[in-house]
Design an enzyme around this catalytic site. Sequence first.
Site, PDB file in Angstrom:
ATOM      1  N   ASP A   8      33.900  23.527 -20.345  1.00  0.00           N
ATOM      2  CA  ASP A   8      34.827  24.162 -19.407  1.00  0.00           C
ATOM      3  C   ASP A   8      35.586  25.267 -20.138  1.00  0.00           C
ATOM      4  O   ASP A   8      36.116  25.029 -21.223  1.00  0.00           O
ATOM      5  CB  ASP A   8      35.794  23.085 -18.882  1.00  0.00           C
ATOM      6  CG  ASP A   8      36.852  23.658 -17.965  1.00  0.00           C
ATOM      7  OD1 ASP A   8      36.627  24.755 -17.406  1.00  0.00           O
ATOM      8  OD2 ASP A   8      37.902  23.003 -17.794  1.00  0.00           O
ATOM      9  N   ASN A  10      37.986  27.320 -18.340  1.00  0.00           N
ATOM     10  CA  ASN A  10      39.233  27.734 -17.679  1.00  0.00           C
ATOM     11  C   ASN A  10      40.182  26.583 -17.353  1.00  0.00           C
ATOM     12  O   ASN A  10      41.118  26.745 -16.581  1.00  0.00           O
ATOM     13  CB  ASN A  10      38.918  28.536 -16.409  1.00  0.00           C
ATOM     14  CG  ASN A  10      38.139  27.712 -15.399  1.00  0.00           C
ATOM     15  OD1 ASN A  10      37.822  26.538 -15.660  1.00  0.00           O
ATOM     16  ND2 ASN A  10      37.818  28.292 -14.256  1.00  0.00           N
ATOM     17  N   ASP A  12      39.875  23.884 -15.589  1.00  0.00           N
ATOM     18  CA  ASP A  12      39.882  23.181 -14.293  1.00  0.00           C
ATOM     19  C   ASP A  12      39.148  21.839 -14.364  1.00  0.00           C
ATOM     20  O   ASP A  12      38.983  21.156 -13.355  1.00  0.00           O
ATOM     21  CB  ASP A  12      39.308  24.069 -13.170  1.00  0.00           C
ATOM     22  CG  ASP A  12      37.831  24.361 -13.354  1.00  0.00           C
ATOM     23  OD1 ASP A  12      37.243  23.917 -14.376  1.00  0.00           O
ATOM     24  OD2 ASP A  12      37.247  25.037 -12.482  1.00  0.00           O
ATOM     25  N   ASP A  16      31.521  25.338 -16.932  1.00  0.00           N
ATOM     26  CA  ASP A  16      31.257  26.596 -16.216  1.00  0.00           C
ATOM     27  C   ASP A  16      30.403  27.529 -17.076  1.00  0.00           C
ATOM     28  O   ASP A  16      30.111  27.233 -18.241  1.00  0.00           O
ATOM     29  CB  ASP A  16      32.583  27.265 -15.786  1.00  0.00           C
ATOM     30  CG  ASP A  16      33.565  27.392 -16.945  1.00  0.00           C
ATOM     31  OD1 ASP A  16      33.117  27.687 -18.072  1.00  0.00           O
ATOM     32  OD2 ASP A  16      34.781  27.186 -16.735  1.00  0.00           O
ATOM     33  N   ASP A 186      12.625  20.796  -8.550  1.00  0.00           N
ATOM     34  CA  ASP A 186      13.155  19.497  -8.147  1.00  0.00           C
ATOM     35  C   ASP A 186      12.205  18.786  -7.174  1.00  0.00           C
ATOM     36  O   ASP A 186      11.772  19.392  -6.181  1.00  0.00           O
ATOM     37  CB  ASP A 186      14.497  19.771  -7.452  1.00  0.00           C
ATOM     38  CG  ASP A 186      15.336  18.532  -7.267  1.00  0.00           C
ATOM     39  OD1 ASP A 186      15.789  17.982  -8.275  1.00  0.00           O
ATOM     40  OD2 ASP A 186      15.542  18.132  -6.111  1.00  0.00           O
ATOM     41  N   ASP A 314      19.606  12.445 -14.950  1.00  0.00           N
ATOM     42  CA  ASP A 314      19.394  11.376 -13.966  1.00  0.00           C
ATOM     43  C   ASP A 314      19.163  10.016 -14.611  1.00  0.00           C
ATOM     44  O   ASP A 314      18.933   9.031 -13.896  1.00  0.00           O
ATOM     45  CB  ASP A 314      18.146  11.678 -13.118  1.00  0.00           C
ATOM     46  CG  ASP A 314      18.342  12.861 -12.201  1.00  0.00           C
ATOM     47  OD1 ASP A 314      19.487  13.117 -11.791  1.00  0.00           O
ATOM     48  OD2 ASP A 314      17.331  13.528 -11.898  1.00  0.00           O
TER      49      ASP A 314
HETATM   50  C1  NOJ Z   1      16.218  15.192  -8.805  1.00  0.00           C
HETATM   51  C2  NOJ Z   1      17.413  15.727  -9.519  1.00  0.00           C
HETATM   52  O1  NOJ Z   1      17.165  15.758 -10.891  1.00  0.00           O
HETATM   53  C3  NOJ Z   1      18.565  14.834  -9.132  1.00  0.00           C
HETATM   54  O2  NOJ Z   1      19.712  15.046  -9.923  1.00  0.00           O
HETATM   55  C4  NOJ Z   1      18.834  15.035  -7.673  1.00  0.00           C
HETATM   56  O3  NOJ Z   1      19.825  14.121  -7.253  1.00  0.00           O
HETATM   57  C5  NOJ Z   1      17.579  14.800  -6.823  1.00  0.00           C
HETATM   58  N1  NOJ Z   1      16.407  15.366  -7.391  1.00  0.00           N
HETATM   59  C6  NOJ Z   1      17.760  15.385  -5.451  1.00  0.00           C
HETATM   60  O4  NOJ Z   1      17.801  16.793  -5.518  1.00  0.00           O
END
Ligand code: NOJ
Length: 551
Positions: A8, A10, A12, A16, A186, A314
């Site tokens: 970060d 700034n 907040d 960023d 994605d 994830d």
């Molecule tokens: C995979 C992404 O890596 C994850 O973070 C996201 O929640 C889902 N796809 C949906 O976009």
Amino acid sequence: MYPRSFKDSNGDGIGDIPGIISKLDYLKELGVDVIWLSPVYQSPNDDNGYDISDYRGIMDDFGTMADWEKLLAEVHGRGMKLIMDLVVNHSSDEHAWFLESRSSKENPYRDYYIWRPSRDGQEPNNWTSIFSGPAWEYDGQTGEYYLHLFSRKQPDLNWENPKVREEIYDMMTWWLDKGIDGFRMDVINMISKTEGLPSAGGDRYAWGGDYFMNGPRVHEFLREMNEKVLSRYDIMTVGETPGVTPDDAARYANADGTELNMVFQFEHMELDSGWGGKWDPCGWKLKDLKATIGRWQTGLHGRAWNSLYLNNHDQPRMVSRFGNDREYRVESAKMLATFLHTLEGTPYIYQGEELGMTNVPFKGIEDCRDVETLNMYRERVTEGGGNHDEVMNAIRIKGRDNARTPMQWSTEANAGFTTGTPWLHVNPNYTEINAEAALADTDSIFHYYRKLIALRKTHPVIVYGSYEIVSEEDERIYAYTRTLGNDRLFVMLNFTGETVSFASPYPLLAGGGGELLIANYPVGEGSETSGLDAELQLRPFEARVYLLKAV
Ligand code: NOJ
């Protein structure tokens, strides 16, 4: 890189783009070639940017387009590349297309999304959302449901509609013309749904993955995207593809280059899921890890290219999941790094991995921010009456927020991530685990990563050699070779916290044939062997990599 948690500038409390720019020298020093930036587009942040409301605008929290342009120039100026996240299975429900789409059945944008009438007063089919609950949301304005494989604020785009595909290709071209170096795509293997959207099994709600993962037209769509966009640029592409086998991957990432360069597979991420799936964690077994990695290494060799990862934004932290984040944190983080960097494919390092950052001791659900986690908790505990402690235990093991706590830069307040209040608590272990300390210690995990990265650039056998397992049945040691022409690499990894004897099938004494390229313990006289099948004592989480004499 997960920008929200990186740096970060700034105060907040949210990472960023200027913050990223201030840390590019750190990434360069590590040896990074390409930065994959998780989404920085305009978004209401239901899923931290994976719900995009404007594909051509930068999220206010992260800065401006001018900041982003500066980032690209600064990345390129240091000889690195930047790939952007392409999230086009779904958009945000606040995207202008969806606002139009939901406004009336006659609207020209109606068919940009997947709308269906109810089925006897229920959802159009019985699919569950990946983020809990049904995959359909009823919209009173037009009296129909829309499909959302993820949260209800992430409606699925309708790839059957050629206009949607054109819009997406235009947008991709727009970013490529700005000079980016590629895309991470994605859940790209979910864009084609089976015609008729059939229900899955007989239950009221069920997992419908068979009808939307690797669907009937996905390769056609990707070949079209490749022809119209990707093939016109010198770029890198990696598709996120849950539920793929090596044969599927060989099509997505085929050597002819008609689709993508590589994919992220998930089989090794599922080894510790019990019958109840992700939130039913069970132990994983080294034999299963070997079998999975072996299948991918041999399955793609000469056919397609692997991507290598043990964690990301994830997934839980790799040292907590596959190593030991207590007494052998440093040794096991280095051992896992050795594993990651000595397989065929492209290694991906997730921010903080190079410091050995660990999972987080979340006190309760109020410490969590992730929509997947919060929805699951609500469904199971708040509404379902399930056991709070059991679910919190699963969250501490598997929850995505483990990976999303702020990057630990220093011993300053909030780990030097922000001068304000961080959007997600900093892991309390930052006073010990932080970049400043790692940079100052020549024996740190960070400097070990640097060596591994440099080795890959020196020895083509590490990048391209064919893989062969050495210790298939051993439940504690993972050993394998990689062979390219006359070069052979021999890797030994102790996956346990105990000293284990292991019979090396190769003579390893410097004079006798082996050159030690890297190890996570000092390897002195007497700890190597000149004889075949002589017993070695591999210390807790020890890793050694030898380059053997010409074979
Ligand atoms: C995979 C992404 O890596 C994850 O973070 C996201 O929640 C889902 N796809 C949906 O976009």
